[in-house]
Design a protein around this motif. Structure first.
Motif, PDB file in Angstrom:
ATOM      1  N   VAL A 147       0.856  -1.193   0.000  1.00  0.00           N
ATOM      2  CA  VAL A 147       0.000   0.000   0.000  1.00  0.00           C
ATOM      3  C   VAL A 147       0.892   1.243   0.000  1.00  0.00           C
ATOM      4  CG1 VAL A 147      -1.807   1.259   1.245  1.00  0.00           C
ATOM      5  CG2 VAL A 147      -1.778  -1.241   1.291  1.00  0.00           C
ATOM      6  N   SER A 148       0.536   2.226  -0.799  1.00  0.00           N
ATOM      7  CA  SER A 148       1.343   3.445  -0.879  1.00  0.00           C
ATOM      8  C   SER A 148       1.218   4.267   0.407  1.00  0.00           C
ATOM      9  CB  SER A 148       0.897   4.302  -2.071  1.00  0.00           C
ATOM     10  OG  SER A 148      -0.387   4.850  -1.818  1.00  0.00           O
ATOM     11  N   PRO A 149       2.320   4.900   0.843  1.00  0.00           N
ATOM     12  CA  PRO A 149       2.254   5.734   2.042  1.00  0.00           C
ATOM     13  C   PRO A 149       1.165   6.815   1.995  1.00  0.00           C
ATOM     14  CG  PRO A 149       4.529   5.269   1.537  1.00  0.00           C
ATOM     15  CD  PRO A 149       3.704   4.748   0.374  1.00  0.00           C
ATOM     16  N   PRO A 150       0.916   7.485   0.858  1.00  0.00           N
ATOM     17  CA  PRO A 150      -0.169   8.479   0.871  1.00  0.00           C
ATOM     18  C   PRO A 150      -1.538   7.884   1.228  1.00  0.00           C
ATOM     19  CG  PRO A 150       1.235   8.838  -1.037  1.00  0.00           C
ATOM     20  CD  PRO A 150       1.667   7.534  -0.420  1.00  0.00           C
ATOM     21  N   LEU A 151      -1.794   6.660   0.805  1.00  0.00           N
ATOM     22  CA  LEU A 151      -3.062   6.023   1.158  1.00  0.00           C
ATOM     23  C   LEU A 151      -3.099   5.685   2.649  1.00  0.00           C
ATOM     24  CD1 LEU A 151      -5.809   5.062   0.194  1.00  0.00           C
ATOM     25  CD2 LEU A 151      -4.755   2.887  -0.444  1.00  0.00           C
ATOM     26  N   VAL A 152      -1.980   5.210   3.180  1.00  0.00           N
ATOM     27  CA  VAL A 152      -1.908   4.916   4.619  1.00  0.00           C
ATOM     28  C   VAL A 152      -2.153   6.200   5.417  1.00  0.00           C
ATOM     29  CG1 VAL A 152      -0.430   4.103   6.496  1.00  0.00           C
ATOM     30  CG2 VAL A 152      -0.350   2.957   4.269  1.00  0.00           C
ATOM     31  N   VAL A 153      -1.548   7.302   4.983  1.00  0.00           N
ATOM     32  CA  VAL A 153      -1.738   8.597   5.655  1.00  0.00           C
ATOM     33  C   VAL A 153      -3.222   8.976   5.641  1.00  0.00           C
ATOM     34  CG1 VAL A 153      -1.324  11.084   5.429  1.00  0.00           C
ATOM     35  CG2 VAL A 153       0.590   9.483   5.333  1.00  0.00           C
ATOM     36  N   GLY A 154      -3.886   8.745   4.527  1.00  0.00           N
ATOM     37  CA  GLY A 154      -5.313   9.057   4.439  1.00  0.00           C
ATOM     38  C   GLY A 154      -6.135   8.290   5.462  1.00  0.00           C
ATOM     39  N   TYR A 155      -5.843   7.014   5.622  1.00  0.00           N
ATOM     40  CA  TYR A 155      -6.544   6.218   6.633  1.00  0.00           C
ATOM     41  C   TYR A 155      -6.234   6.755   8.032  1.00  0.00           C
ATOM     42  CZ  TYR A 155      -8.422   2.410   3.765  1.00  0.00           C
ATOM     43  OH  TYR A 155      -9.157   1.659   2.878  1.00  0.00           O
ATOM     44  N   ALA A 156      -4.954   6.982   8.309  1.00  0.00           N
ATOM     45  CA  ALA A 156      -4.560   7.474   9.635  1.00  0.00           C
ATOM     46  C   ALA A 156      -5.222   8.816   9.937  1.00  0.00           C
ATOM     47  CB  ALA A 156      -3.037   7.595   9.712  1.00  0.00           C
ATOM     48  N   GLU A 157      -5.254   9.683   8.958  1.00  0.00           N
ATOM     49  CA  GLU A 157      -5.881  11.004   9.132  1.00  0.00           C
ATOM     50  C   GLU A 157      -7.357  10.858   9.470  1.00  0.00           C
ATOM     51  OE1 GLU A 157      -5.958  14.794   9.754  1.00  0.00           O
ATOM     52  OE2 GLU A 157      -4.158  14.156   8.677  1.00  0.00           O
TER      53      GLU A 157
END
Length: 184
Positions: A147-157
Motif C-alpha cells: 500500500v502506498s504511504p499516501p493512502l496509509v496517511v489518508g486512513y490514519a488522518e
C-alpha cells in the motif's frame, strides 16, 4: 464561542464518545483472518522479526503479548535496547491495519521501519526531533505492505491519529500530543 472553538469542542466530544465506545466496537467486529483484528497485529520489523499477536482481550491488555511487541519495537540498531511501548500505539496500528485489510479484502501486514529509539541513536538521525516520540516509546515509522504511504496517511488522518508524519516511503504515527501534522 468562536467557530474555531466550537469545532474544537465538537471534535473533542465526538472523539471522547468514540473512545468510550471503542472497546465494545473493537471487540464486536471480527475479520475473516485470525492474525488481523482490532485487538491484534500482524507485524514485522526490518531486522527480520515478525509476530502475529493478540495484544488485548476485551478491555484488558495481555501483558505477555505486550512484552513480545515491545521486543519487536526494540532499537535493534543500538544493542537491542528496548523500552515499554505505549499500548495505544498498538490500538491505532490495529485500527489502520484492520480497516485497510477489510477494505482491500485481504490481510495487510505492517512493516516497522523504526519503533523505539535510544536517545543516542535518535541524535544520529538527520532532522529527527530531539524530543522524538520514538524515544518515549510512543511512535512508529512503518509501511503497510503493498500500500502506498499516501493512502496509509489518508486512513490514519481519518481516524484522528495524534501525530502523523507524511514521508515519501513510509508513514509516521505517534500517540503524543494531538493534532500534529508534518511532511518530511
Amino acid at each position: 464561542m468562536t467557530m474555531q472553538t466550537k469545532r474544537h469542542f465538537l471534535k473533542t466530544v465526538s472523539m471522547a464518545t468514540m473512545l468510550l465506545a471503542a472497546p465494545e466496537i473493537c471487540t464486536a467486529q471480527d475479520t475473516p483472518w485470525s492474525d488481523i483484528g482490532f485487538d491484534r497485529l500482524l507485524v514485522a520489523n526490518t531486522d527480520g522479526d515478525s509476530l502475529a499477536v493478540r495484544f488485548r482481550n476485551g478491555q484488558r491488555y495481555d501483558a505477555s503479548n505486550l512484552q513480545r511487541l515491545n521486543w519487536l519495537w526494540r532499537d535493534w540498531r543500538d544493542a537491542d535496547a528496548q523500552s515499554p511501548i505505549d499500548p495505544l500505539l498498538f490500538v491505532d496500528l490495529a485500527l489502520i491495519q484492520t480497516r485497510m485489510s477489510l477494505d482491500f479484502g485481504q490481510p495487510k501486514a505492517i512493516l516497522i521501519n523504526s519503533g523505539f529509539r535510544t536517545a543516542r541513536r535518535n541524535a544520529t538521525i538527520p532532522n529527527a526531533a530531539r524530543n522524538s516520540q520514538h524515544v518515549a516509546g510512543r511512535a512508529c515509522d512503518f509501511n503497510i505492505v503493498g500500500v502506498s504511504p499516501p493512502l496509509v496517511v489518508g486512513y490514519a488522518e481519518s481516524y484522528g491519529i495524534h501525530g502523523l508524519g507524511r514521508y515519501a516511503d513510509f508513514t509516521h504515527i505517534d500517540v503524543g500530543p494531538s493534532g500534529r501534522r508534518w511532511t518530511g
